[in-house]
Design a protein around this motif. Structure first.
Motif, short mmCIF file in Angstrom:
data_model
loop_
_atom_site.label_atom_id
_atom_site.label_comp_id
_atom_site.label_asym_id
_atom_site.label_seq_id
_atom_site.Cartn_x
_atom_site.Cartn_y
_atom_site.Cartn_z
N ALA A 187 5.68 10.28 93.36
CA ALA A 187 4.94 10.63 92.16
C ALA A 187 4.32 12.01 92.28
N ARG A 188 4.15 12.65 91.14
CA ARG A 188 3.57 13.98 91.09
C ARG A 188 2.07 13.90 90.88
N GLY A 189 1.32 14.71 91.60
CA GLY A 189 -0.13 14.72 91.46
C GLY A 189 -0.57 15.58 90.29
N ARG A 190 -1.79 15.37 89.86
CA ARG A 190 -2.41 16.19 88.82
C ARG A 190 -3.87 16.37 89.18
N PHE A 191 -4.55 17.20 88.43
CA PHE A 191 -5.97 17.45 88.70
C PHE A 191 -6.79 17.15 87.45
N VAL A 192 -7.85 16.40 87.66
CA VAL A 192 -8.70 15.93 86.57
C VAL A 192 -10.14 16.35 86.85
N ARG A 193 -10.78 16.93 85.85
CA ARG A 193 -12.20 17.28 85.97
C ARG A 193 -12.99 16.35 85.05
N VAL A 194 -13.82 15.51 85.65
CA VAL A 194 -14.59 14.53 84.89
C VAL A 194 -16.00 15.04 84.72
N ASP A 195 -16.40 15.30 83.49
CA ASP A 195 -17.76 15.74 83.21
C ASP A 195 -18.71 14.55 83.31
N GLY A 196 -19.98 14.84 83.56
CA GLY A 196 -20.96 13.79 83.64
C GLY A 196 -21.12 13.21 85.03
N VAL A 197 -20.28 13.67 85.98
CA VAL A 197 -20.46 13.26 87.37
C VAL A 197 -20.86 14.51 88.15
N ASP A 198 -19.91 15.36 88.50
CA ASP A 198 -20.25 16.64 89.12
C ASP A 198 -19.28 17.74 88.73
N GLY A 199 -18.25 17.40 87.93
CA GLY A 199 -17.31 18.40 87.45
C GLY A 199 -16.32 18.91 88.48
N VAL A 200 -16.27 18.29 89.67
CA VAL A 200 -15.34 18.73 90.71
C VAL A 200 -13.91 18.37 90.31
N PRO A 201 -12.96 19.31 90.39
CA PRO A 201 -11.56 18.97 90.10
C PRO A 201 -11.04 17.96 91.11
N LEU A 202 -10.52 16.84 90.62
CA LEU A 202 -10.08 15.74 91.47
C LEU A 202 -8.57 15.65 91.48
N HIS A 203 -8.01 15.53 92.65
CA HIS A 203 -6.58 15.31 92.79
C HIS A 203 -6.28 13.83 92.57
N VAL A 204 -5.36 13.53 91.64
CA VAL A 204 -5.07 12.16 91.23
C VAL A 204 -3.55 11.96 91.22
N VAL A 205 -3.10 10.82 91.70
CA VAL A 205 -1.71 10.40 91.57
C VAL A 205 -1.69 9.07 90.84
N ALA A 206 -1.05 9.03 89.68
CA ALA A 206 -0.92 7.81 88.90
C ALA A 206 0.56 7.52 88.71
N GLU A 207 0.96 6.28 88.96
CA GLU A 207 2.39 5.95 88.94
C GLU A 207 2.58 4.49 88.56
N GLY A 208 3.76 4.18 88.06
CA GLY A 208 4.11 2.81 87.73
C GLY A 208 3.74 2.43 86.31
N ARG A 209 4.05 1.19 85.97
CA ARG A 209 3.73 0.62 84.66
C ARG A 209 3.26 -0.80 84.86
N GLY A 210 2.29 -1.20 84.05
CA GLY A 210 1.77 -2.55 84.14
C GLY A 210 0.29 -2.57 84.40
N PRO A 211 -0.26 -3.72 84.81
CA PRO A 211 -1.69 -3.82 85.10
C PRO A 211 -2.12 -2.77 86.12
N VAL A 212 -3.35 -2.29 85.97
CA VAL A 212 -3.81 -1.13 86.74
C VAL A 212 -4.52 -1.54 88.02
N THR A 213 -4.18 -0.84 89.11
CA THR A 213 -4.89 -0.96 90.38
C THR A 213 -5.36 0.42 90.79
N VAL A 214 -6.63 0.53 91.18
CA VAL A 214 -7.20 1.78 91.68
C VAL A 214 -7.40 1.65 93.18
N LEU A 215 -6.88 2.61 93.95
CA LEU A 215 -6.98 2.61 95.40
C LEU A 215 -7.87 3.76 95.85
#
Length: 320
Positions: free
Chosen positions: A32-60
């Motif tokens: 899977a290809r990674g991406r970068f997400v900046r979430v406001d309201g926490v600290d705004g740090v760019p976060l490296h995220v890998v999301a893959e698959g289809r179906g019910p969601v699991t966060v590791l």
């Protein structure tokens, strides 16, 4: 409209090298290809995220100083069983931007919620935390019960009576000074990858570090990761105290599983750790399971058992 987050498919804020063209790290995952997400309201740090698959969601979420690729084999197994898997690096970890302050349990719960919003994943989700990230996963489950299908704690940190002295400000200041010092003298560049490999070997019952050497160098030769680990470790007792307080004010409504690693020995330390993990399961009303033989890095030693624990934790997700 202000969405509260920003997603970039290409810019890697951690390395300055422009493009984040990488797979899951070891060649054994899903590519899977990674991406970068900046979430406001926490600290705004760019976060490296890998999301893959289809179906019910699991966060590791991995433990102190670990990275997204440490979940490679678990992620591949879950994707093959019809799960959407989200892995991310906390600030100062993996490829994410530098940490600005020690992590808090509530702050990391907000970060997980913000990431899910950014990815358009409403939930409910199975949230999985390893080691110190067990604090964060439990906080998410307690603070966001409507978004939690199940909680899985993988050899989670346990503190029955956390000691928060010296004061948090002093511990944080010391971590900042030490982080700047080791970076200035070149310790990460000289010893970072070797320290990572030695730590992984010591935390497993067999085998070395399966992570790709180029990714290990990219992450662990940087002062950013060393400073991030030192800051997160400085806030460890405070995060533990937070979770203890949440247990008194926010009931755990989702089904929970405590999966403990055991190396198979009869040593006093190993048996004491198992007892503490079993006590944690009792306090949470959780199902207790032992992965054996396994060291602290259960996801590397027994990825199949971790994946089964996740799938069993919320069977209703698969029927939804």
């Amino acid at each position: 409209m202000n969405t509260g987050y920003e997603i970039s498919e290409s810019v890697d804020p951690s390395s300055g090298d422009g493009l984040a063209r990488h797979g899951t790290g070891t060649g054994k995952g899903t590519g899977a290809r990674g991406r970068f997400v900046r979430v406001d309201g926490v600290d705004g740090v760019p976060l490296h995220v890998v999301a893959e698959g289809r179906g019910p969601v699991t966060v590791l979420s991995a433990g102190l100083a670990m990275a997204w690729f440490d979940w490679d084999e678990v992620a591949a197994l879950l994707v093959a069983r019809g799960r959407t898997v989200v892995r991310f690096d906390r600030p100062g970890h993996g490829l994410s931007g530098p940490a600005a302050a020690p992590a808090t349990a509530a702050g990391e719960a907000r970060r997980i919620a913000g990431l899910l919003d950014a990815l358009g994943l409403a939930g409910p989700v199975t949230v999985v935390g390893h080691s110190i990230a067990g604090f964060h996963a439990e906080a998410f489950a307690r603070l966001h019960p409507e978004r939690t299908a199940a909680l899985v704690l993988v050899d989670s940190s346990v503190e029955e009576a956390p000691r928060t002295l010296p004061p948090a400000a002093l511990r944080t200041a010391a971590a900042r000074v030490l982080g700047r010092a080791v970076t200035a003298v070149g310790v990460p560049a000289a010893l970072g990858p070797a320290a990572r490999r030695a730590t992984v070997r010591a935390s497993r019952t067999g085998g070395g570090d399966p992570a790709a050497r180029d990714l290990v160098r990219r992450c662990y030769r940087t002062g950013r990761v060393w400073r991030g680990a030192l800051l997160e470790n400085a806030g460890y007792p405070d995060a533990a105290a937070e979770v203890l307080a949440l247990r008194g004010t926010h009931p755990l409504t989702a089904p929970a599983t405590v999966l403990a690693g055991h190396d198979g020995s009869g040593g006093r330390g190993a048996l004491r750790w198992l007892a503490r993990q079993a006590d944690l399961a009792d306090r949470l009303g959780a199902r207790f399971e032992v992965a054996e033989p396994a060291g602290h890095l259960v996801m590397l030693d027994r990825p199949d058992q971790v994946a089964r624990a996740v799938l069993y934790a919320a069977p209703d997700q698969d029927r939804a």
